[in-house]
Motif scaffolding. Sequence first.
Motif, PDB file in Angstrom:
ATOM      1  N   SER A 134      37.597  72.322  65.410  1.00 42.75           N
ATOM      2  CA  SER A 134      36.129  72.433  65.480  1.00 42.75           C
ATOM      3  C   SER A 134      35.537  71.041  65.663  1.00 42.75           C
ATOM      4  CB  SER A 134      35.605  73.032  64.165  1.00 42.75           C
ATOM      5  OG  SER A 134      34.213  72.840  64.049  1.00 42.75           O
ATOM      6  N   ILE A 135      34.331  71.003  66.203  1.00 42.16           N
ATOM      7  CA  ILE A 135      33.636  69.704  66.239  1.00 42.16           C
ATOM      8  C   ILE A 135      33.414  69.203  64.810  1.00 42.16           C
ATOM      9  CG2 ILE A 135      32.481  70.044  68.465  1.00 42.16           C
ATOM     10  CD1 ILE A 135      29.903  70.625  66.704  1.00 42.16           C
ATOM     11  N   ALA A 136      33.418  70.155  63.846  1.00 40.35           N
ATOM     12  CA  ALA A 136      33.220  69.772  62.439  1.00 40.35           C
ATOM     13  C   ALA A 136      34.376  68.919  61.912  1.00 40.35           C
ATOM     14  CB  ALA A 136      33.063  71.021  61.575  1.00 40.35           C
ATOM     15  N   TYR A 141      28.667  66.801  58.837  1.00 37.26           N
ATOM     16  CA  TYR A 141      27.266  67.243  58.696  1.00 37.26           C
ATOM     17  C   TYR A 141      27.082  67.773  57.279  1.00 37.26           C
ATOM     18  CZ  TYR A 141      29.262  71.876  59.942  1.00 37.26           C
ATOM     19  OH  TYR A 141      30.023  73.024  60.003  1.00 37.26           O
ATOM     20  N   TYR A 147      35.018  72.654  54.922  1.00 38.05           N
ATOM     21  CA  TYR A 147      35.267  73.248  56.247  1.00 38.05           C
ATOM     22  C   TYR A 147      35.611  72.144  57.252  1.00 38.05           C
ATOM     23  CZ  TYR A 147      34.706  75.467  60.732  1.00 38.05           C
ATOM     24  OH  TYR A 147      34.935  75.890  62.016  1.00 38.05           O
ATOM     25  N   PRO A 177      35.581  73.667  69.290  1.00 35.94           N
ATOM     26  CA  PRO A 177      34.293  74.195  69.732  1.00 35.94           C
ATOM     27  C   PRO A 177      33.138  73.763  68.833  1.00 35.94           C
ATOM     28  CG  PRO A 177      35.896  75.961  69.307  1.00 35.94           C
ATOM     29  CD  PRO A 177      36.398  74.720  68.657  1.00 35.94           C
ATOM     30  N   GLY A 178      31.960  73.722  69.443  1.00 34.29           N
ATOM     31  CA  GLY A 178      30.722  73.516  68.681  1.00 34.29           C
ATOM     32  C   GLY A 178      30.074  74.861  68.404  1.00 34.29           C
ATOM     33  N   PHE A 185      31.449  84.321  62.783  1.00 34.75           N
ATOM     34  CA  PHE A 185      31.582  83.050  62.077  1.00 34.75           C
ATOM     35  C   PHE A 185      30.444  82.800  61.064  1.00 34.75           C
ATOM     36  CE2 PHE A 185      30.756  78.466  61.767  1.00 34.75           C
ATOM     37  CZ  PHE A 185      31.990  77.996  61.356  1.00 34.75           C
ATOM     38  N   ARG A 189      30.196  82.829  57.071  1.00 36.25           N
ATOM     39  CA  ARG A 189      29.790  81.585  56.386  1.00 36.25           C
ATOM     40  C   ARG A 189      28.644  81.856  55.402  1.00 36.25           C
ATOM     41  NH1 ARG A 189      28.896  75.728  59.117  1.00 36.25           N
ATOM     42  NH2 ARG A 189      30.435  75.035  57.661  1.00 36.25           N
ATOM     43  N   GLN A 238      23.384  71.860  72.458  1.00 37.16           N
ATOM     44  CA  GLN A 238      23.736  71.131  71.230  1.00 37.16           C
ATOM     45  C   GLN A 238      24.101  69.698  71.599  1.00 37.16           C
ATOM     46  OE1 GLN A 238      27.404  72.469  69.271  1.00 37.16           O
ATOM     47  NE2 GLN A 238      26.438  72.163  67.274  1.00 37.16           N
TER      48      GLN A 238
HETATM   49  C1  8X3 Z   1      32.132  75.788  64.306  1.00 36.97           C
HETATM   50  C2  8X3 Z   1      31.196  74.733  64.730  1.00 36.97           C
HETATM   51  O1  8X3 Z   1      29.204  73.304  64.142  1.00 36.97           O
HETATM   52  O2  8X3 Z   1      29.395  75.423  63.014  1.00 36.97           O
HETATM   53  O3  8X3 Z   1      33.340  75.274  63.890  1.00 36.97           O
HETATM   54  O4  8X3 Z   1      30.829  73.629  62.391  1.00 36.97           O
HETATM   55  S1  8X3 Z   1      30.125  74.284  63.513  1.00 36.97           S
END
Ligand code: 8X3
Length: 275
Positions: A134-136, A141, A147, A177-178, A185, A189, A238
């Motif tokens: 993930s971009i995470a 953030y 996560y 992915p972003g 998802f 969450r 984004q």
């Molecule tokens: C999913 C992208 O930006 O919600 O992994 O973390 S984000």
Amino acid sequence: MAVLITGASAGFGEAMCRSFVAAGYYVIGAARRIEKLEALQAELGERFLPLDMDVSSTQAIDDALQDLPEPFNIIDGLINNAGLALGLDMADKAHFDDWHTMIQTNIVGLTYLTHKILPQMVERKNGYIINLGSIAGTYPYPGGNVYGASKAYVRQFSLNLRADLAGTHVRVSNVEPGLCGDTEFSNVRFKGDNERAAKLYENVEFIRPQDIADTVLWLYQRPAHVNVNSIEIMPVAQSFGALPVHREAPPPAPVEEDFEQQSTSLFQKIKSWFK
Ligand code: 8X3
């Protein structure tokens, strides 16, 4: 020979199963919700094998992989797609159970399954592991805490596998992915707060599962001598913001008179008493 795709009952995984079967591969779709996989099998036919597997349990992985029928018993593609985010609370407010579940699924499950499948790939000098990061895992953030950390693990694990797999012809990629919509998802969450989840995608042209499935299939079909180490994908909508700086004015410094000033003012005071 088959491609094993985890998290196959929805979102990216489901889209990947469709794309890979359409491209002519044999696909094992693994997930906990077997009824969803069976519905997918009714649609995709004999090239698709539904597999009841909970990746958060090493025992469940062992059980699920026993006695796979031909041609599904030789796995030359592993797509570690299963994973989840739970909560978006600041670290001091987050629930440890959520952290534990994310670590168990995103890190332990992915690692265990990789450890299980990798030796056969190395032995055959053929295989491809595609991890869903993930971009995470790169950009922090607020509320991303565990996560993001789990996806940073996936990123580094993927690169370290590359280091270990030199000369084996086994490839490894990390797909990052972003913001992606049309998946479960954010509903997961936000723990069923579907209104909050929907708000995240309001008036945004987000990435869709098919965009990720197309990317993963494209990776899989690169020539055998090409390894894309990582691929980061965001919707155009984004981008990046400035790093926040917290500012706080310092408390006023105490006024200190020097000794000379103090004695002069004391002398003035005493003088005034005798006026
Ligand atoms: C999913 C992208 O930006 O919600 O992994 O973390 S984000």
